[in-house]
Design a protein around this motif. Structure first.
Motif, PDB file in Angstrom:
ATOM      1  N   THR A 160      59.080   8.049  42.459  1.00 44.41           N
ATOM      2  CA  THR A 160      60.588   8.193  42.739  1.00 44.41           C
ATOM      3  C   THR A 160      61.329   9.179  41.308  1.00 44.41           C
ATOM      4  O   THR A 160      60.716   8.649  40.322  1.00 44.41           O
ATOM      5  CB  THR A 160      61.049   6.672  42.427  1.00 44.41           C
ATOM      6  OG1 THR A 160      60.613   5.694  43.205  1.00 44.41           O
ATOM      7  CG2 THR A 160      62.594   6.454  43.137  1.00 44.41           C
ATOM      8  N   GLN A 198      66.669   4.703  45.259  1.00 37.86           N
ATOM      9  CA  GLN A 198      66.181   5.755  45.995  1.00 37.86           C
ATOM     10  C   GLN A 198      66.165   7.154  44.398  1.00 37.86           C
ATOM     11  O   GLN A 198      65.357   8.192  44.168  1.00 37.86           O
ATOM     12  CB  GLN A 198      66.886   6.915  46.350  1.00 37.86           C
ATOM     13  CG  GLN A 198      67.190   6.203  47.448  1.00 37.86           C
ATOM     14  CD  GLN A 198      68.203   6.182  48.186  1.00 37.86           C
ATOM     15  OE1 GLN A 198      69.508   5.916  48.343  1.00 37.86           O
ATOM     16  NE2 GLN A 198      68.369   7.956  49.002  1.00 37.86           N
ATOM     17  N   PHE A 219      72.491   4.455  44.921  1.00 32.60           N
ATOM     18  CA  PHE A 219      71.191   5.124  45.176  1.00 32.60           C
ATOM     19  C   PHE A 219      70.505   4.486  44.426  1.00 32.60           C
ATOM     20  O   PHE A 219      68.732   4.241  44.081  1.00 32.60           O
ATOM     21  CB  PHE A 219      71.637   6.691  44.615  1.00 32.60           C
ATOM     22  CG  PHE A 219      72.446   7.114  45.204  1.00 32.60           C
ATOM     23  CD1 PHE A 219      72.380   7.801  46.398  1.00 32.60           C
ATOM     24  CD2 PHE A 219      73.439   7.454  44.526  1.00 32.60           C
ATOM     25  CE1 PHE A 219      73.429   8.180  47.429  1.00 32.60           C
ATOM     26  CE2 PHE A 219      74.753   8.242  45.113  1.00 32.60           C
ATOM     27  CZ  PHE A 219      74.252   8.818  46.100  1.00 32.60           C
ATOM     28  N   ASN A 220      71.124   3.781  43.613  1.00 34.49           N
ATOM     29  CA  ASN A 220      69.706   2.487  42.600  1.00 34.49           C
ATOM     30  C   ASN A 220      69.763   1.624  42.842  1.00 34.49           C
ATOM     31  O   ASN A 220      68.355   0.881  42.321  1.00 34.49           O
ATOM     32  CB  ASN A 220      70.451   2.362  41.314  1.00 34.49           C
ATOM     33  CG  ASN A 220      69.219   2.753  40.282  1.00 34.49           C
ATOM     34  OD1 ASN A 220      69.635   1.278  39.030  1.00 34.49           O
ATOM     35  ND2 ASN A 220      67.939   2.251  39.962  1.00 34.49           N
ATOM     36  N   SER A 263      63.324  15.429  43.581  1.00 30.31           N
ATOM     37  CA  SER A 263      62.093  14.969  44.508  1.00 30.31           C
ATOM     38  C   SER A 263      61.304  16.768  44.393  1.00 30.31           C
ATOM     39  O   SER A 263      60.744  16.426  43.977  1.00 30.31           O
ATOM     40  CB  SER A 263      62.693  14.485  45.704  1.00 30.31           C
ATOM     41  OG  SER A 263      62.822  13.484  45.298  1.00 30.31           O
ATOM     42  N   ASP A 308      65.381  -2.458  39.751  1.00 33.14           N
ATOM     43  CA  ASP A 308      66.319  -0.861  40.402  1.00 33.14           C
ATOM     44  C   ASP A 308      67.672  -2.017  40.429  1.00 33.14           C
ATOM     45  O   ASP A 308      67.744  -3.368  40.262  1.00 33.14           O
ATOM     46  CB  ASP A 308      66.268  -1.259  42.444  1.00 33.14           C
ATOM     47  CG  ASP A 308      64.864  -0.785  42.254  1.00 33.14           C
ATOM     48  OD1 ASP A 308      63.897  -0.266  41.176  1.00 33.14           O
ATOM     49  OD2 ASP A 308      64.092  -1.003  43.465  1.00 33.14           O
ATOM     50  N   ILE A 355      68.920  13.815  43.700  1.00 32.13           N
ATOM     51  CA  ILE A 355      68.241  13.258  44.192  1.00 32.13           C
ATOM     52  C   ILE A 355      66.992  14.002  44.750  1.00 32.13           C
ATOM     53  O   ILE A 355      66.044  14.227  44.447  1.00 32.13           O
ATOM     54  CB  ILE A 355      68.401  12.081  44.810  1.00 32.13           C
ATOM     55  CG1 ILE A 355      69.308  10.920  44.096  1.00 32.13           C
ATOM     56  CG2 ILE A 355      66.720  11.569  45.712  1.00 32.13           C
ATOM     57  CD1 ILE A 355      70.015   9.637  45.126  1.00 32.13           C
ATOM     58  N   ARG A 356      67.390  15.362  45.709  1.00 34.15           N
ATOM     59  CA  ARG A 356      66.825  15.856  46.280  1.00 34.15           C
ATOM     60  C   ARG A 356      66.015  16.355  45.979  1.00 34.15           C
ATOM     61  O   ARG A 356      64.916  17.448  45.525  1.00 34.15           O
ATOM     62  CB  ARG A 356      67.632  17.152  47.201  1.00 34.15           C
ATOM     63  CG  ARG A 356      67.906  16.092  49.316  1.00 34.15           C
ATOM     64  CD  ARG A 356      68.288  17.646  49.594  1.00 34.15           C
ATOM     65  NE  ARG A 356      69.404  17.619  49.376  1.00 34.15           N
ATOM     66  CZ  ARG A 356      70.863  17.173  49.618  1.00 34.15           C
ATOM     67  NH1 ARG A 356      70.803  16.190  50.525  1.00 34.15           N
ATOM     68  NH2 ARG A 356      71.882  18.188  49.917  1.00 34.15           N
TER      69      ARG A 356
END
Length: 360
Positions: free
Chosen positions: A71, A262, A256-257, A49, A198, A45-46
């Motif tokens: 997102t 996220q 996470f979803n 992003s 989501d 995720i990082r």
């Protein structure tokens, strides 16, 4: 992979024989995929992003979705990594069915990855053209159908099994390849259409994978298959490890979803998971039961077909927006309500599908 190591070590200590049990390896597959998702998820995720690989939102969609723009997406790669690693660790790699489901999943994941990549990195909102996407999906599905047809070891592997009837099995011949095509490609695109809120697609995927694991285990066990009146297919039971990996990876991704998400799975995850479920259903000859259990995916797809057909034929729309989950959003349902109610419907349908094991 670890099965071979355990088999070697069993000559020194009999305790390692426990890893020959399918049920244990399926559980370990779930836990391994879940742990991998928890460990790799935050890092991925990082990175997504940092590289600004974010979701694009349609201007004509519900206004509540505008906040989702940016997102991180393509998180389905996390699911595929967890599934692949877990399966390779705990499944018998000498089993041909394991390679079938893995290769189908990864090939459809690759198609989705290219589609996502073109949309996001190159700013091409359309990604792959519909013709290109369906062509590659069709090629993968037809190759799968051809292999399964010509590698079949018994007639039952290419028959259409009708639920609720013990003795009704329709020989398909070469039509089996056509069935494989429609189940795999249709399932892949149905999950992709459902993946619009989501967590909406991932939990039904987990529930269906868990139910298919029951069918896989029973179909691969000669005693259970005979008792339940379902076809016995030699060696297919090993696919239960793969189903377990889907469950673990899916639950890890849901962490996470879940709303507010996220990360989104993108086509790389949705196309792959749909193809994986469809392929497993084909392997255990339960396409019709899968159609029932995947009712949420089916109604989302049908809503799109009806919407397009109605608009082209009459100029009018049946729903406020398709797929169906957007219709309920535009009616004023909060996103979490739509998600949870679709989950509940899936639970009911999955239990109904499992009930067909005894109602024969």
């Amino acid at each position: 992979m670890l099965v071979y190591l355990a088999d070697y070590l069993s000559q020194f200590h009999s305790g390692f024989n426990v890893f020959q049990y399918l049920t244990l390896r399926a559980i370990l597959g779930v836990l391994t995929a879940l742990l991998l998702s928890f460990v790799v998820g935050p890092v991925m995720i990082r990175q997504l992003s940092f590289r600004q690989i974010g979701q694009q939102v349609r201007d004509d969609g519900p206004e509540s979705h505008l906040s989702k723009a940016g997102t991180p997406t393509m998180g389905g790669a996390l699911i595929l990594v967890a599934i692949a690693v877990s399966t390779l660790l705990w499944a018998d790699l000498g089993n041909r069915y394991i390679w079938v489901v893995l290769l189908v999943t990864l090939s459809f994941g690759a198609i989705g990855w290219v589609d996502d990549y073109r949309k996001i990195v190159y700013g091409n909102s359309k990604g792959l053209s519909a013709a290109a996407k369906y062509s590659w999906q069709s090629l993968a599905a037809i190759i799968t159908g051809l292999y399964l047809y010509y590698a079949a070891q018994s007639p039952v592997e290419t028959e259409l099994i009708v639920p609720f009837f013990k003795d009704v099995a329709v020989p398909l011949g070469l039509w089996y390849i056509v069935l494989v095509y429609f189940v795999v490609v249709g399932s892949s695109n149905a999950v992709n259409l459902t993946d619009g809120l989501d967590g909406l697609a991932i939990l039904p995927t987990v529930l269906i994978a868990g139910a298919l694991a029951v069918f896989v285990y029973a179909t691969g066990n000669v005693y259970y298959a005979k008792y339940l009146g379902i076809p016995y297919i030699r060696e297919v039971g090993e696919v239960v490890v793969f189903c377990g990996a889907i469950v673990g990876a899916g639950l890890g991704f849901l962490w996470f979803n879940a709303y507010p998400a996220q990360v989104f799975m993108g086509d790389v995850g949705a196309l792959a998971l749909g193809a994986a479920l469809g392929t497993v259903a084909v392997l255990v000859r339960q396409e019709l039961v899968y159609f029932l259990m995947a009712g949420v995916f089916v109604m989302e797809t049908v809503s799109v077909i009806l919407q397009v057909a109605s608009f082209k034929l009459t100029g009018r729309r049946i729903f406020r927006m398709a797929p169906l989950h957007h219709h309920f959003e535009l009616k004023g349902w909060p996103e979490p309500r739509v998600i949870v109610r679709f989950w509940i419907i899936t639970v009911i349908l999955v239990l109904s599908g499992l009930a067909t094991l005894k109602l024969r």
